[in-house]
Design a protein around this motif. Structure first.
Motif: not given
Length: 390
Positions: A19-23, A37-42, A55-59, A103-112
Motif C-alpha cells: 500500500i505504501r509503495q502504491h501511494l 482519498s478515493a483509495f482510502i475510501q475504497t 474539506a473535499n478530500t479529507g476522510v 516527507c513520508g505522508h505516504d507512510v503516515h497514511t499507510t500506518c493509519l
C-alpha cells in the motif's frame, strides 16, 4: 492485547508495504489528494469501516469497540505530497514528474490504515471509539487540519485526545521518540516586493537599485532575531528566495523576496511581525524605494500534552523496549497538527525510519528521501496500541 496487535502488524506487514509503495508512486499535492482519498475510501469500505468526507478530500473513519460512548480517541495521518522531482531509483518511484512523497505522508497514511485494520479486527477486545483522520493539505497554508476542524472533525463524536506520528530518517527503524510540552514551532510566510527606479548597470547613479536595497534588507532583518529577541527564546528568520533581473547590464526596477519566520512564543511571534514590517518599510523607503510586505500567518506551535505524552512514552516502552524509546528534541520545523494540539490533549511522536547500514539516512523534503519500510509494521502497531490504551 499487546501480543495480538504485534502479531497482526507482523502478519499484514507486506500487504501494507505494498500500500505504501502504491501511494508513493501516485503522490498528490496539497488540496489535490483526490485519488488518495478515493483509495482510502475504497479500502475502508472493503473493511466495513464507516466514514465521511470533509474539506473535499479529507476522510474520517469511525471504529466502535465495546461500550463506544465510554471514550473517543483520534488518530491522524496526513496524506499530501510535495512539489519535488524524485531522484530515487526504486520500483515504486513517483510516476508524477515534479511531485513526490518527500516527507513520508505516504507512510503516515499507510500506518493509519494498518492501525485501522488491526483495530477493526480486534474491536471486540477493547472499549470506546477510535476516530481515524486522514488529513489533506498539511504542507501548505492554511493547513488541512484547520479546514477539517472548521468542518467538524473534532465533533460528533468529540475525541478527548489525539495522536499522530511522523517518520524520521535520523532515527533507526524500530525506534520512537516522545516529548511533552513545546515540540515544534509556529510558521509564517513572508512575501516582500521592493520597487525602485531601475536603469543601465553602467550608470547606477541614475537608479535607486532595488537589488542593493533588498540585499541590505536581508542582512538588516537578522538584527531583529539577534537584538530584539531573548536569546533563550527559539526563533528563526530565513529569507529563502531573492528574485530580480534577467540580464547583466540592466538594474531592474523590482525585487521579490520570500521567507519564513518560526517561533515558539505567540506574544513574541506577533511582536516580531510588527518589527519586521516596521524595519523593512523604514529601511527601504529611506533608500528611495517602495515596499509591499505581507506576512501570511501560518500554523501555531505544536504543544504536546505533558501527561498524555509521558503516558504514551511508557506504552511505547512496553511496545518497543526502553532502549528503543527516546526524547524528541525541540525542532523549529512546523506541523499543522498544531491546530489539534491547541484544542485537545495531543501527542505528536516520531517513528524511526532510517537505516544507516542500508544508507537510508536522507532528510525529508529532499529528492532522495526514503524510508526503511520495516517502520510500517512498527508504526501501525504503535498507533493501534496507543488507541486501545488511552
Amino acid at each position: 492485547m499487546l501480543q495480538q496487535i504485534k502479531a497482526l502488524a507482523a502478519q499484514y506487514k507486506q500487504d501494507f508495504i505494498g500500500i505504501r509503495q502504491h501511494l508513493h508512486a501516485n503522490p498528490e499535492l496539497s488540496y489535490e489528494e483526490f485519488e488518495t482519498s478515493a483509495f482510502i475510501q475504497t479500502t475502508l469500505t472493503n473493511w466495513g469501516i464507516p466514514f465521511k468526507v470533509l474539506a473535499n478530500t479529507g476522510v474520517v473513519g469511525i471504529i466502535e469497540g465495546n461500550n463506544p460512548i465510554s471514550k473517543v480517541i483520534a488518530l491522524r495521518a496526513d496524506m499530501d505530497a510535495l512539489p519535488i522531482t524524485e531522484q530515487n531509483d526504486v520500483p515504486y518511484k513517483s510516476t508524477k514528474p515534479g511531485v513526490m512523497h518527500a516527507c513520508g505522508h505516504d507512510v503516515h497514511t499507510t500506518c493509519l490504515l494498518g492501525a485501522a485494520k488491526i483495530l477493526n479486527e480486534t474491536k471486540q477486545h477493547w472499549s470506546g471509539t477510535v476516530k481515524l483522520i486522514f488529513q489533506l493539505g498539511e504542507e501548505k497554508n492554511p493547513g488541512g487540519a484547520s479546514l477539517m476542524i472548521k468542518e467538524g472533525v473534532l465533533d460528533n463524536p468529540a475525541p478527548s485526545k489525539i495522536f499522530a506520528l511522523h517518520v524520521h530518517p535520523g532515527m533507526e527503524v524500530g525506534t520512537f521518540s516522545f516529548r511533552g510540552g513545546m515540540v515544534m514551532a509556529s510558521a509564517d510566510e513572508i512575501y516582500i516586493t521592493i520597487k525602485a527606479k531601475g536603469g543601465h548597470a553602467a550608470a547606477p547613479q541614475f537608479t535607486a537599485d532595488p537589488i542593493l536595497i533588498a540585499s541590505q534588507l536581508v542582512v538588516s532583518l537578522q538584527q531583529i532575531v539577534s537584538r530584539q529577541n531573548d536569546p533563550f527564546n527559539p526563533t528563526v528568520l530565513s529569507i529563502t528566495a531573492f528574485n530580480a533581473g534577467n540580464t547583466t547590464n540592466v538594474i531592474p526596477s523590482e525585487v521579490k523576496l520570500m521567507g519564513t519566520f518560526r517561533a515558539m512564543n505567540e506574544d513574541w511571534r506577533f511582536k516580531a511581525h510588527d518589527l519586521i514590517k516596521q524595519q523593512a518599510k523604514a529601511l527601504v523607503e529611506s533608500m528611495g524605494a517602495t515596499i509591499d510586505i505581507t506576512i501570511d500567518v501560518g500554523y501555531p506551535f505544536v504543544k504536546n500534552d505533558v501527561n498524555l505524552s509521558a503516558a504514551a512514552k511508557v506504552l511505547a516502552i512496553d511496545f518497543a523496549g526502553a532502549d528503543n524509546v527516546s526524547e524528541t528534541e525541540l525542532r523549529m520545523g512546523a506541523e499543522d497538527f498544531a491546530y489539534y494540539s491547541q484544542l485537545i490533549p495531543a501527542c505528536f511522536f516520531r517513528l524511526g525510519a532510517g537505516n544507516k547500514a542500508k544508507g537510508i539516512t536522507n532528510s525529508v523534503h529532499t529528492p532522495v528521501f526514503d524510508v526503511d519500510e520495516n517502520c510500517i509494521e512498527q508504526g501501525m502497531g504503535m498507533l493501534a496500541w496507543l488507541a486501545v490504551n488511552n
